[in-house]
Write a protein that holds these residues in place. Structure first.
Motif, PDB file in Angstrom:
ATOM      1  N   THR A  16       0.831  -1.212   0.000  1.00  0.00           N
ATOM      2  CA  THR A  16       0.000   0.000   0.000  1.00  0.00           C
ATOM      3  C   THR A  16       0.866   1.263   0.000  1.00  0.00           C
ATOM      4  N   ALA A  17       1.973   1.230   0.733  1.00  0.00           N
ATOM      5  CA  ALA A  17       2.882   2.388   0.732  1.00  0.00           C
ATOM      6  C   ALA A  17       3.414   2.606  -0.690  1.00  0.00           C
ATOM      7  N   ALA A  18       3.786   1.510  -1.367  1.00  0.00           N
ATOM      8  CA  ALA A  18       4.338   1.632  -2.728  1.00  0.00           C
ATOM      9  C   ALA A  18       3.293   2.183  -3.692  1.00  0.00           C
ATOM     10  N   ILE A  19       2.050   1.687  -3.567  1.00  0.00           N
ATOM     11  CA  ILE A  19       0.964   2.175  -4.451  1.00  0.00           C
ATOM     12  C   ILE A  19       0.765   3.675  -4.244  1.00  0.00           C
ATOM     13  N   THR A  20       0.736   4.093  -2.973  1.00  0.00           N
ATOM     14  CA  THR A  20       0.489   5.514  -2.675  1.00  0.00           C
ATOM     15  C   THR A  20       1.650   6.374  -3.184  1.00  0.00           C
ATOM     16  N   LEU A  21       2.884   5.934  -2.928  1.00  0.00           N
ATOM     17  CA  LEU A  21       4.039   6.732  -3.356  1.00  0.00           C
ATOM     18  C   LEU A  21       4.069   6.861  -4.875  1.00  0.00           C
ATOM     19  N   GLN A  22       3.878   5.725  -5.566  1.00  0.00           N
ATOM     20  CA  GLN A  22       3.919   5.771  -7.033  1.00  0.00           C
ATOM     21  C   GLN A  22       2.843   6.711  -7.562  1.00  0.00           C
ATOM     22  N   GLY A  25       3.936  10.131  -7.630  1.00  0.00           N
ATOM     23  CA  GLY A  25       5.079  10.407  -8.505  1.00  0.00           C
ATOM     24  C   GLY A  25       6.428  10.107  -7.878  1.00  0.00           C
ATOM     25  N   ILE A  26       6.451   9.287  -6.843  1.00  0.00           N
ATOM     26  CA  ILE A  26       7.724   8.967  -6.163  1.00  0.00           C
ATOM     27  C   ILE A  26       8.098   7.514  -6.427  1.00  0.00           C
ATOM     28  N   GLU A  27       9.356   7.293  -6.768  1.00  0.00           N
ATOM     29  CA  GLU A  27       9.804   5.937  -7.085  1.00  0.00           C
ATOM     30  C   GLU A  27       9.839   5.080  -5.814  1.00  0.00           C
ATOM     31  N   HIS A 142      23.674  -7.821  -2.138  1.00  0.00           N
ATOM     32  CA  HIS A 142      23.572  -6.655  -3.025  1.00  0.00           C
ATOM     33  C   HIS A 142      23.391  -5.422  -2.136  1.00  0.00           C
ATOM     34  N   THR A 143      23.715  -4.260  -2.695  1.00  0.00           N
ATOM     35  CA  THR A 143      23.384  -3.030  -1.949  1.00  0.00           C
ATOM     36  C   THR A 143      22.450  -2.170  -2.786  1.00  0.00           C
ATOM     37  N   LEU A 144      21.733  -1.336  -2.090  1.00  0.00           N
ATOM     38  CA  LEU A 144      20.743  -0.485  -2.757  1.00  0.00           C
ATOM     39  C   LEU A 144      20.691   0.854  -2.022  1.00  0.00           C
ATOM     40  N   ALA A 145      20.768   1.937  -2.785  1.00  0.00           N
ATOM     41  CA  ALA A 145      20.733   3.266  -2.157  1.00  0.00           C
ATOM     42  C   ALA A 145      19.349   3.889  -2.331  1.00  0.00           C
ATOM     43  N   ALA A 146      18.921   4.605  -1.319  1.00  0.00           N
ATOM     44  CA  ALA A 146      17.619   5.294  -1.396  1.00  0.00           C
ATOM     45  C   ALA A 146      17.684   6.553  -0.543  1.00  0.00           C
ATOM     46  N   ASP A 147      16.645   7.374  -0.672  1.00  0.00           N
ATOM     47  CA  ASP A 147      16.612   8.605   0.133  1.00  0.00           C
ATOM     48  C   ASP A 147      16.000   8.355   1.510  1.00  0.00           C
ATOM     49  N   VAL A 148      15.006   7.488   1.503  1.00  0.00           N
ATOM     50  CA  VAL A 148      14.278   7.193   2.757  1.00  0.00           C
ATOM     51  C   VAL A 148      13.929   5.713   2.759  1.00  0.00           C
ATOM     52  N   VAL A 149      13.811   5.119   3.946  1.00  0.00           N
ATOM     53  CA  VAL A 149      13.351   3.731   4.030  1.00  0.00           C
ATOM     54  C   VAL A 149      12.072   3.681   4.860  1.00  0.00           C
ATOM     55  N   ILE A 150      11.104   2.876   4.368  1.00  0.00           N
ATOM     56  CA  ILE A 150       9.893   2.618   5.150  1.00  0.00           C
ATOM     57  C   ILE A 150       9.978   1.179   5.637  1.00  0.00           C
ATOM     58  N   GLY A 151       9.947   1.002   6.941  1.00  0.00           N
ATOM     59  CA  GLY A 151       9.959  -0.343   7.524  1.00  0.00           C
ATOM     60  C   GLY A 151       8.528  -0.862   7.579  1.00  0.00           C
ATOM     61  N   MET A 297      -0.945   6.960   5.081  1.00  0.00           N
ATOM     62  CA  MET A 297      -0.678   8.231   5.760  1.00  0.00           C
ATOM     63  C   MET A 297       0.818   8.553   5.767  1.00  0.00           C
ATOM     64  N   ALA A 298       1.640   7.526   6.032  1.00  0.00           N
ATOM     65  CA  ALA A 298       3.095   7.747   6.044  1.00  0.00           C
ATOM     66  C   ALA A 298       3.569   8.203   4.668  1.00  0.00           C
ATOM     67  N   ALA A 299       3.061   7.563   3.617  1.00  0.00           N
ATOM     68  CA  ALA A 299       3.501   7.915   2.255  1.00  0.00           C
ATOM     69  C   ALA A 299       3.081   9.347   1.899  1.00  0.00           C
ATOM     70  N   GLN A 300       1.886   9.737   2.329  1.00  0.00           N
ATOM     71  CA  GLN A 300       1.420  11.101   2.025  1.00  0.00           C
ATOM     72  C   GLN A 300       2.282  12.147   2.727  1.00  0.00           C
ATOM     73  N   VAL A 301       2.626  11.887   3.994  1.00  0.00           N
ATOM     74  CA  VAL A 301       3.479  12.845   4.718  1.00  0.00           C
ATOM     75  C   VAL A 301       4.865  12.870   4.066  1.00  0.00           C
ATOM     76  N   LEU A 302       5.362  11.687   3.729  1.00  0.00           N
ATOM     77  CA  LEU A 302       6.700  11.600   3.119  1.00  0.00           C
ATOM     78  C   LEU A 302       6.758  12.401   1.807  1.00  0.00           C
ATOM     79  N   ALA A 303       5.685  12.312   1.031  1.00  0.00           N
ATOM     80  CA  ALA A 303       5.663  13.030  -0.252  1.00  0.00           C
ATOM     81  C   ALA A 303       5.855  14.536  -0.036  1.00  0.00           C
ATOM     82  N   ASP A 304       5.333  15.033   1.076  1.00  0.00           N
ATOM     83  CA  ASP A 304       5.456  16.479   1.355  1.00  0.00           C
ATOM     84  C   ASP A 304       6.846  16.868   1.859  1.00  0.00           C
ATOM     85  N   TYR A 305       7.569  15.909   2.445  1.00  0.00           N
ATOM     86  CA  TYR A 305       8.840  16.268   3.099  1.00  0.00           C
ATOM     87  C   TYR A 305      10.032  15.478   2.579  1.00  0.00           C
ATOM     88  N   LEU A 306       9.917  14.945   1.378  1.00  0.00           N
ATOM     89  CA  LEU A 306      10.992  14.096   0.860  1.00  0.00           C
ATOM     90  C   LEU A 306      12.312  14.867   0.693  1.00  0.00           C
TER      91      LEU A 306
END
Ligand SMILES: Cc1cc2nc3c(=O)[nH]c(=O)nc-3n(C[C@H](O)[C@H](O)[C@H](O)COP(=O)(O)OP(=O)(O)OC[C@H]3O[C@@H](n4cnc5c(N)ncnc54)[C@H](O)[C@@H]3O)c2cc1C
Length: 407
Positions: A16-22, A25-27, A142-151, A297-306
């Protein structure tokens, strides 16, 4: 460069977080260690989830319209699933998690999210971003870089562990899925059962939830009762007796349930949702809807403060969460304490479920996630009925089933 969010765990919350972020417009990159086996779960979901997340009805195995509550003494209350204003939306949806979770993952991928099959094995968070290490099914790192992580990685949350957070108090829940002949399934056509009593669940409840072609029977038990879990399940099956005759065991599964929400659900570049944040309600052990809502809710807040993903801004998510749901959580925690506190209270609880005001309030809050205060006349009527029931059950103790018919 486009900003990217790593989501650890692609179950209901993560997907659900991935659906909301995408859709904002967030990868989103989903990392999931288990893509074959389903999350152990009773799979009871309120209709609100289907409405609010636009989910198709074909995901539902059965719509439960009646709930049979059986007290420690065998006192039965059959409660119609209906809110204050009756509607076609009055039901509890029964789903199989393998079907439900796959659908959500596919939807996330259709919206453009990437799904990686691998287990998180390390997480570094620094001023410029997040670096995750994961092991693929062949054991390669493998390693993977990102700006933020959602647990979104459940009750044992490795993300929370890498942050250095203490583990949460946990209940254990175990369940068997049993295929039954059609004539036996008919008993559960549109009914789900809840059983109360020390012999089946000392401080939570046990259940029989119908799926399309099988029944899921399980028990929940709070911290300190883990060792007894198998015996509690055996006792439940004994209580179900001939209803399970001719049954064939399909699967035995167990997992933990968090018992308390975490103090904080957001940190510098990290957010926790669903079970990882401890967002399971106590009376019902319900966590699917809450994992999905917290993800959204987390994804919506994150979108505002990424651009500034510090704890200071990301904690707007937890502030909003408790403002919106704090009263309901506190009420349901109190209800668990009051209703399952001891076997006499379990008798009172079963009796009170016959009260129409209690039924309506319970189902309004479960099905539609609404908790409007009842009119004062209704409150007075309920208080009177509860007091009468309390007194009756404390003056004349009912005999638990196990004392009537020892094993
Ligand atoms: C037996 C049982 C019955 C239940 N019945 C109900 C019910 O009827 N209704 C209800 O609403 N709730 C029920 N719950 C609670 C519900 O299952 C959870 O609250 C819900 O699944 C939480 O969703 P989530 O996305 O937060 O976490 P989870 O569903 O636990 O998903 C976490 C995901 O993270 C993945 N993961 C973990 N570690 C790693 C790692 N290192 N790397 C990559 N991925 C990782 C896991 O494989 C998993 O897919 C039940 C729970 C149990 C145990």
């Amino acid at each position: 460069m486009k900003q990217r969010v790593l989501i650890v765990g692609a179950s209901v919350g993560g997907a659900t977080a991935a659906i909301t972020l995408q859709s904002l417009g967030i990868e989103a990159v989903l990392l999931e260690r288990e893509l074959v086996k389903a999350k152990p779960c009773g799979g009871a979901i309120p209709p609100a989830a289907f409405r609010e997340f636009d989910l198709p009805q074909h995901l539902i195995d059965r719509k439960v319209k009646n709930c049979l509550i059986v007290s420690p003494s065998g006192q039965e209350t059959c409660v119609p699933v209906a809110g204050t204003i009756p509607s076609a939306d009055d039901y509890v949806a029964m789903v199989r998690r393998e079907v439900f979770d796959s659908y959500l993952r596919e939807r996330a991928q259709e919206r453009g999210a990437t799904l990686i099959h691998g287990a998180l094995s390390n997480l570094e968070i620094n001023r410029s971003g997040v670096v995750a290490t994961y092991r693929d099914p062949a054991g390669k790192e493998h390693t993977l870089a990102a700006d933020v992580v959602i647990g979104a990685d459940g009750a044992y949350s490795p993300t929370a562990k890498f942050l250095g957070l203490a583990s949460m108090p946990r209940a254990v829940a175990i369940q068997e899925r049993i295929a039954l002949p059609p004539e036996k399934m008919a008993r559960w056509e549109d009914t789900a059962d809840l059983y109360l009593g020390y012999e089946v669940s000392p401080d939570l409840y046990s259940w029989a939830f119908p799926k399309r072609d099988h029944i899921a029977v399980g028990i929940g038990a709070g911290p300190g009762h883990t060792q007894a879990a198998k015996q509690l399940l055996a006792n439940l099956k004994r209580r179900l007796g001939s209803d399970l005759d001719g049954g064939r065991l399909l699967l035995r599964e167990a997992h933990a349930l968090p018992m308390h929400p975490r103090k904080h659900m957001a940190f510098d570049r990290v957010m926790l949702i669903g079970d990882a944040a401890g967002l399971v309600v106590h009376t019902s052990g319900e966590g699917i809807y809450w994992a999905m809502k917290s993800a959204e809710m987390a994804a919506q807040v994150l979108a505002d403060y990424l651009d500034v993903p510090s704890a200071r801004y990301l904690r707007i998510y937890e502030k909003r969460w408790w403002r919106q749901y704090g009263t309901m959580y506190r009420f349901l925690r109190w209800l668990q304490w009051w209703g399952y506190g001891n076997e006499r209270q379990m008798e009172v609880f079963t009796e009170m479920c016959r009260n129409q005001d209690v039924q309506r309030l319970t189902f309004d809050s479960y099905m539609h996630k609404q908790m409007a205060p009842a009119p004062w006349l209704v409150q007075m009527r309920m208080t009177r009925d509860i007091l009468v029931s309390q007194v009756r059950n404390y003056v004349a103790r009912r005999t638990p089933v196990r004392e009537l018919s020892p094993a």
